[in-house]
Write a protein that holds these residues in place. Structure first.
Motif, PDB file in Angstrom:
ATOM      1  N   ILE A  77      82.964 -50.322  36.249  1.00 26.06           N
ATOM      2  CA  ILE A  77      83.094 -48.898  36.518  1.00 26.06           C
ATOM      3  C   ILE A  77      82.392 -48.057  35.464  1.00 26.06           C
ATOM      4  N   GLU A  78      82.313 -48.558  34.237  1.00 25.10           N
ATOM      5  CA  GLU A  78      81.605 -47.816  33.190  1.00 25.10           C
ATOM      6  C   GLU A  78      80.117 -47.713  33.503  1.00 25.10           C
ATOM      7  N   GLN A  79      79.553 -48.785  34.035  1.00 26.13           N
ATOM      8  CA  GLN A  79      78.135 -48.748  34.402  1.00 26.13           C
ATOM      9  C   GLN A  79      77.897 -47.808  35.575  1.00 26.13           C
ATOM     10  N   VAL A  80      78.821 -47.798  36.537  1.00 25.89           N
ATOM     11  CA  VAL A  80      78.695 -46.881  37.680  1.00 25.89           C
ATOM     12  C   VAL A  80      78.711 -45.434  37.213  1.00 25.89           C
ATOM     13  N   ILE A  81      79.622 -45.112  36.303  1.00 26.39           N
ATOM     14  CA  ILE A  81      79.701 -43.745  35.772  1.00 26.39           C
ATOM     15  C   ILE A  81      78.432 -43.393  35.002  1.00 26.39           C
ATOM     16  N   GLU A  82      77.920 -44.348  34.248  1.00 27.81           N
ATOM     17  CA  GLU A  82      76.703 -44.107  33.469  1.00 27.81           C
ATOM     18  C   GLU A  82      75.506 -43.859  34.382  1.00 27.81           C
ATOM     19  N   ILE A  83      75.394 -44.648  35.458  1.00 27.28           N
ATOM     20  CA  ILE A  83      74.299 -44.440  36.411  1.00 27.28           C
ATOM     21  C   ILE A  83      74.446 -43.089  37.100  1.00 27.28           C
ATOM     22  N   HIS A 109      73.252 -40.324  34.905  1.00 25.95           N
ATOM     23  CA  HIS A 109      71.791 -40.248  34.848  1.00 25.95           C
ATOM     24  C   HIS A 109      71.190 -39.735  36.161  1.00 25.95           C
ATOM     25  N   MET A 110      71.945 -39.818  37.251  1.00 27.41           N
ATOM     26  CA  MET A 110      71.440 -39.365  38.549  1.00 27.41           C
ATOM     27  C   MET A 110      71.514 -37.856  38.726  1.00 27.41           C
ATOM     28  N   VAL A 111      72.250 -37.183  37.878  1.00 21.70           N
ATOM     29  CA  VAL A 111      72.533 -35.757  38.105  1.00 21.70           C
ATOM     30  C   VAL A 111      71.248 -34.943  38.191  1.00 21.70           C
ATOM     31  N   LEU A 112      70.374 -35.078  37.220  1.00 31.49           N
ATOM     32  CA  LEU A 112      69.160 -34.262  37.207  1.00 31.49           C
ATOM     33  C   LEU A 112      68.190 -34.619  38.335  1.00 31.49           C
ATOM     34  N   PRO A 113      67.869 -35.906  38.589  1.00 33.85           N
ATOM     35  CA  PRO A 113      66.975 -36.206  39.723  1.00 33.85           C
ATOM     36  C   PRO A 113      67.528 -35.740  41.062  1.00 33.85           C
ATOM     37  N   VAL A 114      68.831 -35.939  41.284  1.00 27.11           N
ATOM     38  CA  VAL A 114      69.430 -35.501  42.547  1.00 27.11           C
ATOM     39  C   VAL A 114      69.419 -33.984  42.647  1.00 27.11           C
ATOM     40  N   LEU A 144      71.180 -28.409  25.225  1.00 23.81           N
ATOM     41  CA  LEU A 144      72.639 -28.459  25.331  1.00 23.81           C
ATOM     42  C   LEU A 144      73.219 -29.854  25.148  1.00 23.81           C
ATOM     43  N   HIS A 145      72.389 -30.885  25.311  1.00 22.13           N
ATOM     44  CA  HIS A 145      72.839 -32.283  25.187  1.00 22.13           C
ATOM     45  C   HIS A 145      73.965 -32.615  26.177  1.00 22.13           C
ATOM     46  N   TRP A 146      73.931 -32.009  27.347  1.00 22.73           N
ATOM     47  CA  TRP A 146      74.941 -32.289  28.358  1.00 22.73           C
ATOM     48  C   TRP A 146      74.587 -33.522  29.185  1.00 22.73           C
ATOM     49  N   LEU A 147      73.291 -33.706  29.437  1.00 23.71           N
ATOM     50  CA  LEU A 147      72.843 -34.775  30.325  1.00 23.71           C
ATOM     51  C   LEU A 147      71.755 -35.593  29.649  1.00 23.71           C
ATOM     52  N   PRO A 148      71.563 -36.846  30.066  1.00 20.15           N
ATOM     53  CA  PRO A 148      70.489 -37.676  29.491  1.00 20.15           C
ATOM     54  C   PRO A 148      69.122 -37.181  29.925  1.00 20.15           C
ATOM     55  N   THR A 149      68.128 -37.456  29.120  1.00 20.84           N
ATOM     56  CA  THR A 149      66.767 -36.989  29.412  1.00 20.84           C
ATOM     57  C   THR A 149      66.098 -37.770  30.534  1.00 20.84           C
ATOM     58  N   GLY A 150      66.517 -38.987  30.763  1.00 25.43           N
ATOM     59  CA  GLY A 150      65.892 -39.777  31.816  1.00 25.43           C
ATOM     60  C   GLY A 150      66.392 -41.197  31.803  1.00 25.43           C
ATOM     61  N   GLY A 151      65.762 -42.017  32.640  1.00 31.27           N
ATOM     62  CA  GLY A 151      66.173 -43.400  32.756  1.00 31.27           C
ATOM     63  C   GLY A 151      67.359 -43.551  33.682  1.00 31.27           C
ATOM     64  N   MET A 152      67.803 -44.791  33.847  1.00 27.91           N
ATOM     65  CA  MET A 152      68.942 -45.097  34.695  1.00 27.91           C
ATOM     66  C   MET A 152      70.173 -45.474  33.879  1.00 27.91           C
ATOM     67  N   LEU A 153      69.951 -46.006  32.670  1.00 27.15           N
ATOM     68  CA  LEU A 153      71.023 -46.371  31.755  1.00 27.15           C
ATOM     69  C   LEU A 153      70.637 -45.922  30.352  1.00 27.15           C
ATOM     70  N   ASN A 154      71.620 -45.821  29.496  1.00 28.12           N
ATOM     71  CA  ASN A 154      71.343 -45.492  28.103  1.00 28.12           C
ATOM     72  C   ASN A 154      70.575 -46.628  27.430  1.00 28.12           C
ATOM     73  N   THR A 155      69.798 -46.302  26.433  1.00 26.00           N
ATOM     74  CA  THR A 155      69.026 -47.311  25.707  1.00 26.00           C
ATOM     75  C   THR A 155      69.968 -48.324  25.050  1.00 26.00           C
ATOM     76  N   GLY A 156      69.749 -49.607  25.346  1.00 29.32           N
ATOM     77  CA  GLY A 156      70.592 -50.655  24.791  1.00 29.32           C
ATOM     78  C   GLY A 156      71.980 -50.705  25.385  1.00 29.32           C
ATOM     79  N   SER A 157      72.160 -50.142  26.570  1.00 24.58           N
ATOM     80  CA  SER A 157      73.483 -50.100  27.182  1.00 24.58           C
ATOM     81  C   SER A 157      73.952 -51.494  27.583  1.00 24.58           C
ATOM     82  N   THR A 158      75.229 -51.774  27.317  1.00 20.99           N
ATOM     83  CA  THR A 158      75.856 -53.052  27.722  1.00 20.99           C
ATOM     84  C   THR A 158      77.051 -52.810  28.631  1.00 20.99           C
ATOM     85  N   SER A 159      77.116 -51.637  29.242  1.00 23.14           N
ATOM     86  CA  SER A 159      78.255 -51.295  30.094  1.00 23.14           C
ATOM     87  C   SER A 159      78.239 -52.123  31.370  1.00 23.14           C
ATOM     88  N   THR A 160      79.416 -52.396  31.891  1.00 25.86           N
ATOM     89  CA  THR A 160      79.591 -53.152  33.132  1.00 25.86           C
ATOM     90  C   THR A 160      80.686 -52.495  33.960  1.00 25.86           C
TER      91      THR A 160
END
Length: 323
Positions: free
Chosen positions: A175-181, A184-189, A157-173
């Motif tokens: 509030i954008e970084q908080v949203i990105e993290i 990525h937390m949805v599936l482990p949680v 479905l490409h709804w959620l990332p497959t893993g990791g804490m940030l996207n590959t090569g991410s430069t977000s800072t």
């Protein structure tokens, strides 16, 4: 209440001391160490490195040094990563706490709501669904569910990332970084919550069923109290008592479950670090993580004792009589 807290603090200190002795002896008496697994070192060089790191000293002297350093906030030196353990696991510990705390809050909220509704609507379609959910969460391995969720929500479905804490090569800072993290937390949680809700809901459901049949509940209903007041004001408070005793095992249990979850979702936490340390026999890291889990268990038991005294007036009455 002050005397009760002081007694529990003293008991915590004794337990931590005893646990520290057991943990140190467990790893100190294990055959082999980090140097013995390195085939490139000669026996003479291995002996020199053991002496340099104090591994040739008597056990009691090594324990006293480890205990003194631990009291000062120094947990040793990682031989595998050539870094102090504090610097090594500090960021990873925060990452694991993010997942564990989020899963802990969701687990208790969902368990309380589903347990109460299942007990008040016994033998209904909702109760049957909850029962099926309980058996599923207790029977299915976490890694299997994790791989299925990655396949369905991330790959198909490409709804959620497959893993990791940030996207590959991410430069977000910011509030954008908080949203990105958080994304990525949805599936482990979700996995940790799914595994924890099953057993905890069972305790809430059985506790509510016992309390709802008690005499004081029939008396409250005979007085004309609203059903919501009877359930949440009288029954739920008493049904929480057995579940409070499980609080001491919830936090370390979440971290123990995160060892597999972090490996499946490539989450940078202490679970992955613990597995890698087992393979390299990095005992300084293993002792620190094991001591952390023991500390969480003891602190959780202390919090459970305090909450039990707050929720149950009989505990406070017994404590007052002992003075």
């Amino acid at each position: 209440m002050t005397r009760f807290l002081l007694k529990r603090f003293a008991l915590m200190a004794l337990l931590l001391f005893g646990v520290s002795v057991l943990i140190f002896l467990l790893f100190a008496l294990m055959p082999g160490d980090y140097f013995s697994s390195n085939r490139q070192l000669t026996p003479q060089r291995k002996a020199e490195l053991r002496a340099l790191n104090g591994l040739d000293q008597p056990l009691w002297l090594r324990y006293l040094g480890w205990l003194w350093n631990m009291l000062r906030g120094e947990f040793g030196y990682s031989l595998a990563y050539s870094r102090p353990v504090t610097e090594l696991i500090g960021p990873l510990l925060f990452n694991s706490f993010l997942v564990a705390v989020a899963a802990f809050i969701l687990t208790w909220l969902i368990s309380i709501v589903s347990g109460v509704l299942s007990a008040t609507k016994q033998y209904s379609w909702f109760d049957r669904l909850v029962t099926i959910w309980l058996f599923a969460s207790l029977s299915v391995p976490s890694f299997f569910v994790g791989l299925l969720m990655i396949k369905f929500f991330a790959v198909d479905l490409h709804w959620l990332p497959t893993g990791g804490m940030l996207n590959t090569g991410s430069t977000s800072t910011g509030i954008e970084q908080v949203i990105e993290i958080g994304w990525h937390m949805v599936l482990p949680v979700a996995i940790l919550t799914f595994l924890g809700v099953g057993s905890l809901t069972r305790y809430f459901r059985s506790g509510m069923l016992d309390v709802l049949r008690a005499d004081f509940i029939r008396t409250a209903r005979a007085k004309g109290l609203a059903e919501r007041s009877v359930v949440f004001g009288h029954a739920l408070r008493n049904a929480l008592l057995p579940a409070i005793t499980l609080l001491g095992f919830e936090l370390p249990g979440l971290f123990a479950g995160a060892i597999i979850t972090e490996q499946v979702f490539n989450w940078p936490g202490i679970g992955r670090m613990q597995l890698e340390s087992v393979q390299t026999r990095d005992y300084a890291v293993l002792m620190t993580i094991t001591m952390l889990l023991a500390f969480l268990t003891i602190v959780g038991s202390f919090i459970a004792d305090v909450l039990y005294a707050v929720a149950d007036p009989r505990v406070r009455l017994v404590e007052a009589r002992q003075r």
